[in-house]
Write a protein that holds these residues in place. Structure first.
Motif, PDB file in Angstrom:
ATOM      1  N   LEU A  66       0.675  -1.104  -0.120  1.00  0.00           N
ATOM      2  CA  LEU A  66       0.122  -0.076   0.090  1.00  0.00           C
ATOM      3  C   LEU A  66       0.802   1.210  -0.020  1.00  0.00           C
ATOM      4  CD1 LEU A  66      -2.665  -0.783   2.655  1.00  0.00           C
ATOM      5  CD2 LEU A  66      -3.230  -0.680   0.113  1.00  0.00           C
ATOM      6  N   ASN A  72      -2.254   2.459  -2.868  1.00  0.00           N
ATOM      7  CA  ASN A  72      -3.238   3.348  -2.489  1.00  0.00           C
ATOM      8  C   ASN A  72      -2.903   4.475  -1.514  1.00  0.00           C
ATOM      9  OD1 ASN A  72      -6.179   4.388  -1.671  1.00  0.00           O
ATOM     10  ND2 ASN A  72      -6.020   4.368  -3.615  1.00  0.00           N
ATOM     11  N   SER A  73      -2.043   4.224  -0.606  1.00  0.00           N
ATOM     12  CA  SER A  73      -1.329   4.955   0.384  1.00  0.00           C
ATOM     13  C   SER A  73      -0.089   5.640   0.196  1.00  0.00           C
ATOM     14  CB  SER A  73      -1.228   4.174   1.604  1.00  0.00           C
ATOM     15  OG  SER A  73      -2.545   3.877   2.183  1.00  0.00           O
ATOM     16  N   ARG A  77      -0.266  12.680   0.949  1.00  0.00           N
ATOM     17  CA  ARG A  77      -1.612  12.891   0.902  1.00  0.00           C
ATOM     18  C   ARG A  77      -2.506  11.728   0.953  1.00  0.00           C
ATOM     19  NH1 ARG A  77      -5.579  12.916  -2.556  1.00  0.00           N
ATOM     20  NH2 ARG A  77      -4.351  11.980  -4.181  1.00  0.00           N
ATOM     21  N   ARG A  78      -2.221  10.774   0.297  1.00  0.00           N
ATOM     22  CA  ARG A  78      -3.001   9.408   0.346  1.00  0.00           C
ATOM     23  C   ARG A  78      -2.866   8.730   1.816  1.00  0.00           C
ATOM     24  NH1 ARG A  78      -1.320   7.912  -4.279  1.00  0.00           N
ATOM     25  NH2 ARG A  78      -2.251   8.661  -6.090  1.00  0.00           N
ATOM     26  N   ALA A  81      -4.925  10.811   4.156  1.00  0.00           N
ATOM     27  CA  ALA A  81      -6.264  10.323   4.016  1.00  0.00           C
ATOM     28  C   ALA A  81      -6.715   8.938   4.397  1.00  0.00           C
ATOM     29  CB  ALA A  81      -6.488  10.448   2.113  1.00  0.00           C
ATOM     30  N   CYS A  82      -5.826   8.099   4.422  1.00  0.00           N
ATOM     31  CA  CYS A  82      -6.153   6.712   4.975  1.00  0.00           C
ATOM     32  C   CYS A  82      -6.310   6.769   6.477  1.00  0.00           C
ATOM     33  CB  CYS A  82      -5.086   5.644   4.622  1.00  0.00           C
ATOM     34  SG  CYS A  82      -5.357   4.214   5.199  1.00  0.00           S
ATOM     35  N   ARG A  84      -6.889   9.369   8.132  1.00  0.00           N
ATOM     36  CA  ARG A  84      -8.209  10.171   8.529  1.00  0.00           C
ATOM     37  C   ARG A  84      -9.379   9.366   8.308  1.00  0.00           C
ATOM     38  NH1 ARG A  84      -9.979  13.088   3.592  1.00  0.00           N
ATOM     39  NH2 ARG A  84     -10.617  10.932   3.384  1.00  0.00           N
ATOM     40  N   ASP A  85      -9.436   8.381   7.191  1.00  0.00           N
ATOM     41  CA  ASP A  85     -10.523   7.544   7.110  1.00  0.00           C
ATOM     42  C   ASP A  85     -10.661   6.486   8.412  1.00  0.00           C
ATOM     43  OD1 ASP A  85     -10.969   8.789   4.546  1.00  0.00           O
ATOM     44  OD2 ASP A  85     -11.050   6.705   3.411  1.00  0.00           O
ATOM     45  N   TYR A  88     -12.375   8.253  11.092  1.00  0.00           N
ATOM     46  CA  TYR A  88     -13.790   8.310  10.894  1.00  0.00           C
ATOM     47  C   TYR A  88     -14.647   7.375  11.195  1.00  0.00           C
ATOM     48  CZ  TYR A  88     -13.445  12.349   7.580  1.00  0.00           C
ATOM     49  OH  TYR A  88     -13.342  13.584   6.939  1.00  0.00           O
ATOM     50  N   ARG A 108     -24.230   8.325   7.762  1.00  0.00           N
ATOM     51  CA  ARG A 108     -23.192   9.277   7.681  1.00  0.00           C
ATOM     52  C   ARG A 108     -21.918   8.672   7.206  1.00  0.00           C
ATOM     53  NH1 ARG A 108     -24.354  13.406  11.147  1.00  0.00           N
ATOM     54  NH2 ARG A 108     -22.675  14.443  10.008  1.00  0.00           N
ATOM     55  N   TYR A 117     -14.839   5.050  -3.190  1.00  0.00           N
ATOM     56  CA  TYR A 117     -13.673   4.114  -3.097  1.00  0.00           C
ATOM     57  C   TYR A 117     -13.423   3.499  -4.469  1.00  0.00           C
ATOM     58  CZ  TYR A 117     -12.462   4.371   2.151  1.00  0.00           C
ATOM     59  OH  TYR A 117     -12.222   4.592   3.141  1.00  0.00           O
ATOM     60  N   LEU A 120     -11.781   6.015  -6.853  1.00  0.00           N
ATOM     61  CA  LEU A 120     -10.548   6.453  -6.482  1.00  0.00           C
ATOM     62  C   LEU A 120      -9.550   5.238  -6.414  1.00  0.00           C
ATOM     63  CD1 LEU A 120     -11.416   9.134  -3.631  1.00  0.00           C
ATOM     64  CD2 LEU A 120     -10.427   9.704  -5.967  1.00  0.00           C
ATOM     65  N   VAL A 122      -9.456   3.140  -4.031  1.00  0.00           N
ATOM     66  CA  VAL A 122      -9.200   2.668  -2.694  1.00  0.00           C
ATOM     67  C   VAL A 122      -9.657   1.375  -2.331  1.00  0.00           C
ATOM     68  CG1 VAL A 122      -9.729   3.385  -0.141  1.00  0.00           C
ATOM     69  CG2 VAL A 122      -9.330   5.019  -1.681  1.00  0.00           C
TER      70      VAL A 122
HETATM   71  C1  CYC Z   1     -10.452   9.113   0.211  1.00  0.00           C
HETATM   72  N1  CYC Z   1     -12.072   8.663   1.688  1.00  0.00           N
HETATM   73  C2  CYC Z   1     -11.557   9.093   0.457  1.00  0.00           C
HETATM   74  C3  CYC Z   1     -12.399  10.066   0.081  1.00  0.00           C
HETATM   75  C4  CYC Z   1     -13.725   9.952   0.830  1.00  0.00           C
HETATM   76  C5  CYC Z   1     -13.197   9.134   1.990  1.00  0.00           C
HETATM   77  C6  CYC Z   1     -14.815  10.673   0.828  1.00  0.00           C
HETATM   78  C7  CYC Z   1     -12.429  11.016  -1.225  1.00  0.00           C
HETATM   79  C8  CYC Z   1     -12.207  12.318  -0.760  1.00  0.00           C
HETATM   80  C9  CYC Z   1     -10.933  12.722   0.003  1.00  0.00           C
HETATM   81  O1  CYC Z   1      -9.931  12.254  -0.503  1.00  0.00           O
HETATM   82  O2  CYC Z   1     -11.200  13.232   0.996  1.00  0.00           O
HETATM   83  C10 CYC Z   1     -13.831   8.487   3.089  1.00  0.00           C
HETATM   84  N2  CYC Z   1     -15.063  10.714   3.863  1.00  0.00           N
HETATM   85  C11 CYC Z   1     -14.845   9.246   4.006  1.00  0.00           C
HETATM   86  C12 CYC Z   1     -15.800   8.715   4.984  1.00  0.00           C
HETATM   87  C13 CYC Z   1     -16.755   9.847   5.370  1.00  0.00           C
HETATM   88  C14 CYC Z   1     -15.998  11.012   4.759  1.00  0.00           C
HETATM   89  C15 CYC Z   1     -15.774   7.496   5.422  1.00  0.00           C
HETATM   90  C16 CYC Z   1     -17.721   9.855   6.437  1.00  0.00           C
HETATM   91  C17 CYC Z   1     -17.251  10.532   7.801  1.00  0.00           C
HETATM   92  O3  CYC Z   1     -16.724  12.160   4.834  1.00  0.00           O
HETATM   93  N3  CYC Z   1      -6.202   3.982   1.147  1.00  0.00           N
HETATM   94  C18 CYC Z   1      -5.421   2.863   1.647  1.00  0.00           C
HETATM   95  C19 CYC Z   1      -6.003   2.337   2.873  1.00  0.00           C
HETATM   96  C20 CYC Z   1      -7.131   3.227   3.158  1.00  0.00           C
HETATM   97  C21 CYC Z   1      -7.148   4.140   2.162  1.00  0.00           C
HETATM   98  C22 CYC Z   1      -6.385   0.702   2.655  1.00  0.00           C
HETATM   99  C23 CYC Z   1      -7.208   3.512   4.699  1.00  0.00           C
HETATM  100  C24 CYC Z   1      -7.676   2.569   5.509  1.00  0.00           C
HETATM  101  O4  CYC Z   1      -4.540   2.569   0.858  1.00  0.00           O
HETATM  102  C25 CYC Z   1      -7.955   5.571   2.309  1.00  0.00           C
HETATM  103  N4  CYC Z   1      -9.493   7.148   1.290  1.00  0.00           N
HETATM  104  C26 CYC Z   1      -8.206   6.538   1.332  1.00  0.00           C
HETATM  105  C27 CYC Z   1      -7.353   7.141   0.438  1.00  0.00           C
HETATM  106  C28 CYC Z   1      -8.034   8.380  -0.121  1.00  0.00           C
HETATM  107  C29 CYC Z   1      -9.224   8.360   0.533  1.00  0.00           C
HETATM  108  C30 CYC Z   1      -5.842   6.935   0.243  1.00  0.00           C
HETATM  109  C31 CYC Z   1      -7.344   9.213  -1.123  1.00  0.00           C
HETATM  110  C32 CYC Z   1      -7.646   8.740  -2.475  1.00  0.00           C
HETATM  111  C33 CYC Z   1      -6.881   9.427  -3.675  1.00  0.00           C
HETATM  112  O5  CYC Z   1      -7.589  10.864  -3.495  1.00  0.00           O
HETATM  113  O6  CYC Z   1      -6.243   8.984  -4.543  1.00  0.00           O
END
Ligand code: CYC
Length: 161
Positions: A66, A72-73, A77-78, A81-82, A84-85, A88, A108, A117, A120, A122
């Protein structure tokens, strides 16, 4: 956003029924676990940053690709984001634990998330694993803190998986 009590009353009211045996059983088990639910939410609240940090460290240890180029991480920035997710998921799980109902998660957190996901790239599998790691950490902390009958902790985490 609904909790177990409002959800139950809403269902019974919509069909004009008094609270029957099933309703009473479900209310009883909710109130019996009430103090423990609040205690677990307090634990999560006081340890959220370290839970997210440790869970992500374990996830990246299990799925190191990852973090590599193409993963994806990859890029800060990514990576951010991970984290932060995960935060959440943990925060909303704590709400659902107190509510005794997963409705808040549907409304929510989960609504439209799969599409986001997928668009993007994810990966769902490692995300599910991250949530599972956090669940196990919260359960271990709750057990260590002497909180009993913590079966209810699974529900919100499993609902998101
Ligand atoms: C992106 N995760 C996002 C995005 C959303 C969420 C909307 C797209 C917008 C952004 O980048 O902020 C999730 N937003 C949420 C959720 C809520 C919300 C759940 C409810 C409160 O408002 N990548 C990995 C890991 C995983 C991951 C497996 C973490 C466990 O490799 C997460 N989520 C991830 C990443 C992005 C993302 C890397 C950015 C992807 C990109 O922009 O390329």
């Amino acid at each position: 956003m609904r909790d177990l009590v409002t959800n139950l009353i809403r269902n019974y009211d919509s069909s004009g029924r008094y609270l029957d045996r099933d309703a009473i059983d479900s209310l009883k088990s909710y109130f019996e676990t009430g103090t423990a639910r609040v205690a677990v939410a307090t634990l999560i609240n006081g340890n959220a940053a370290s839970i997210v940090k440790q869970a992500s460290a374990q996830l990246y240890e299990e799925v190191p690709e990852l973090l590599r180029p193409g993963g994806n991480s990859y890029t800060t920035r990514r990576y951010a984001a991970c984290l932060r997710d995960l935060d959440y998921y943990l925060r909303y799980a704590s709400y659902a634990l107190v509510a005794g109902d997963t409705n808040v998660l549907d409304e929510r957190v989960l609504q439209g998330l799969r599409e986001t996901y997928n668009s993007l790239g994810v990966p769902i599998g490692p995300t599910v694993r991250g949530i599972e790691i956090m669940k196990d950490m919260v359960k271990a902390m709750a057990t260590e803190a002497g909180i009993e009958n913590i079966g209810f902790v699974d529900q919100p985490f499993d609902h998101m998986n």
